[in-house]
Design an enzyme around this catalytic site. Structure first.
Site, PDB file in Angstrom:
ATOM      1  CG  ASN A 207      -0.340   0.053   2.492  1.00  0.00           C
ATOM      2  OD1 ASN A 207       0.761   0.994   3.236  1.00  0.00           O
ATOM      3  ND2 ASN A 207      -0.416  -1.365   3.196  1.00  0.00           N
ATOM      4  CG  ASP A 276      -6.996  -4.929   6.103  1.00  0.00           C
ATOM      5  OD1 ASP A 276      -6.435  -5.308   7.055  1.00  0.00           O
ATOM      6  OD2 ASP A 276      -8.133  -4.479   5.330  1.00  0.00           O
ATOM      7  CE  LYS A 286       8.580 -11.784 -13.916  1.00  0.00           C
ATOM      8  NZ  LYS A 286       9.439 -11.630 -15.315  1.00  0.00           N
ATOM      9  CG  PHE A 321      -3.391   5.193  13.357  1.00  0.00           C
ATOM     10  CD1 PHE A 321      -2.779   5.299  14.477  1.00  0.00           C
ATOM     11  CD2 PHE A 321      -3.289   5.859  12.589  1.00  0.00           C
ATOM     12  CE1 PHE A 321      -1.824   6.102  14.660  1.00  0.00           C
ATOM     13  CE2 PHE A 321      -2.421   7.437  13.239  1.00  0.00           C
ATOM     14  CZ  PHE A 321      -1.823   7.360  14.329  1.00  0.00           C
ATOM     15  CE  LYS A 335     -11.058  -0.205  10.790  1.00  0.00           C
ATOM     16  NZ  LYS A 335      -9.561  -0.083   9.289  1.00  0.00           N
TER      17      LYS A 335
END
Ligand SMILES: Cc1cc2nc3c(=O)[nH]c(=O)nc-3n(C[C@H](O)[C@H](O)[C@H](O)COP(=O)(O)O)c2cc1C
Length: 400
Positions: A207, A276, A286, A321, A335
């Site tokens: 991310n 997640d 590969k 967070f 949350k």
């Protein structure tokens, strides 16, 4: 140390690096410090006092006094200062400061300041390695109110390569900020950066987390007196040098690193952007490009926040967070409720020029038994300071 509101007396001496003191002054102001300047006569040959007077918005203390003609500037400036910083400090001035000679504005301010003093040497390598300079630096280090900023090695203006270089202004500011004025005997574990979930030996899922908020958090907690354990994945910036750094790559490694250490720490701040999900099967070779559809099967990673709350020890504070992109407040509240954390920092990357990689972030800190505040735009340092203050408060009340 927190530089915001600090009154810094900057002593500039006759070094080729004197021009860098202008940038240093600006960076200190950017941190919220108020800066005044004293210069040796030699320094005024490198940079005009007018430059420093304009930048600091205050007359400079030079051998000729200042335009206001105040006779006690050698007392007024040091009395005003919270911190004295000789940067760049010449070999000559270092010699004077080490030996009680005070015949120019900088060495005079050094001797008549009762505040903490910092010295950033700058000189040619041969001068720096000379027995006299070495001895004078040892003497200055032995003074309880004086800190020496280590001269890095590198290419010097004279063409030589070696120690004696002036520490870069941004590094000086960083060193001052990271200097800890007090220790509180508590430890915080901060998770940071992003994780990389391998697909095959060369590809991964990740991310856009830069690690900036976590580094700001480490600095805020460190300045508040905490020992910092920094469990971090890949980041766009360097990990803090003062922390105990634990480097991990993927979510499972981060999970293990946190679970191993959680019982030893007073607070955990889960700032890392942990994936997640991870690929269920990691190809050992590969994956070939067959130009046909490729399906990746993903399986959930363990929930580090939830499990650390489950194992929470008495009096420990846990901060989560939450990043939301839609219906931010409601999703954040949900949350927070589910997590069981003591605080949840809610943020969103959807505002312009904010969030990932930027210095500013819109956020709200959710607390138990309190209404959900509106998200407000602040710098990542301000966010970090607020979290460190709140955690310190909660830790104090949990032991009261
Ligand atoms: C071009 C030039 C560059 C100099 N750079 C340095 C330097 O980086 N460090 C240093 O200690 N002296 C340097 N010097 C020598 C000092 O300017 C000299 O020792 C002076 O007397 C120092 O005075 P002050 O300590 O009162 O500022 C340099 C001299 C010249 C001419």
């Amino acid at each position: 140390m927190n530089l915001s509101g600090k009154k810094i007396l900057l002593g500039v001496t006759g070094s080729i690096a004197a021009y860098k003191a202008c940038e240093l002054l600006r960076l200190l102001q950017k941190e919220g410090a108020e800066v005044r300047v004293a210069m040796t006569e030699a320094a005024t040959k490198f940079v005009a006092p007018l430059t420093f007077a304009s930048l600091s918005k205050c007359p400079v203390y030079t051998k000729d006094g200042n335009p206001e003609g105040r006779p006690f500037q050698h007392i007024d400036f040091p009395r005003w200062a919270d911190l004295f910083l000789a940067a760049p400090a010449s070999a000559d001035c270092i010699g004077k400061m080490a030996n009680g000679i005070a015949d120019d504005p900088v060495s005079l301010c050094y001797m008549s300041s009762a505040c903490p003093k910092w010295i950033a040497p700058a000189m040619n390598t041969t001068m720096f390695l000379s027995p006299a300079v070495k001895r004078n630096l040892i003497t200055l280090r032995s003074f309880s109110d004086t800190q020496i900023l280590e001269s890095p090695s590198g290419e010097l203006a004279c063409g030589e390569n070696g120690p004696g270089r002036f520490m870069e202004p941004a590094e000086i500011v960083r060193a001052l900020k990271n200097f800890r004025e007090k220790e509180n005997g508590k430890t915080v574990l901060i998770t940071a950066g992003r994780t990389e979930e391998a697909i095959d030996p060369v590809r991964y899922i990740s991310n856009r987390s830069s690690g900036k908020t976590a580094v700001a958090l480490a600095e805020a907690f460190w300045n508040a007196g905490y020992r910092v354990v920094f469990v971090h994945g890949p980041m766009d910036i360097s990990a803090p040098t003062f922390a105990e750094n634990v480097r991990i790559k993927n979510s499972l490694e981060m999970y293990q690193a946190v679970m191993q250490r959680e019982s030893e720490v007073n607070a955990i701040v889960h700032c890392a952007a942990v994936a997640d999900y991870r690929p269920k099967h990691v190809s050992q070779t590969k994956i070939k490009d067959s130009r046909s559809q490729l399906n990746l099967e993903l399986e959930p990673n363990p929930n580090i926040l939830r499990d650390s709350v489950k194992n929470k020890s008495a009096g420990q504070i846990i901060v989560g967070f939450g990043l939301e992109t839609d219906d931010v407040k409601n999703h954040g509240a949900e949350k927070f409720e589910k997590s069981g954390a003591d605080l949840l920092v809610l943020n969103t990357p959807v505002m312009q020029n904010a969030g990932f990689g930027f210095d500013r972030v819109p956020f709200a800190i959710l607390e138990k038994n309190a209404p959900i505040p509106e998200l407000q735009m602040h710098t990542k340092s301000e966010l970090a300071q607020k979290i460190a203050d709140k955690v310190t408060c909660l830790l104090e009340s949990s032991h009261a």
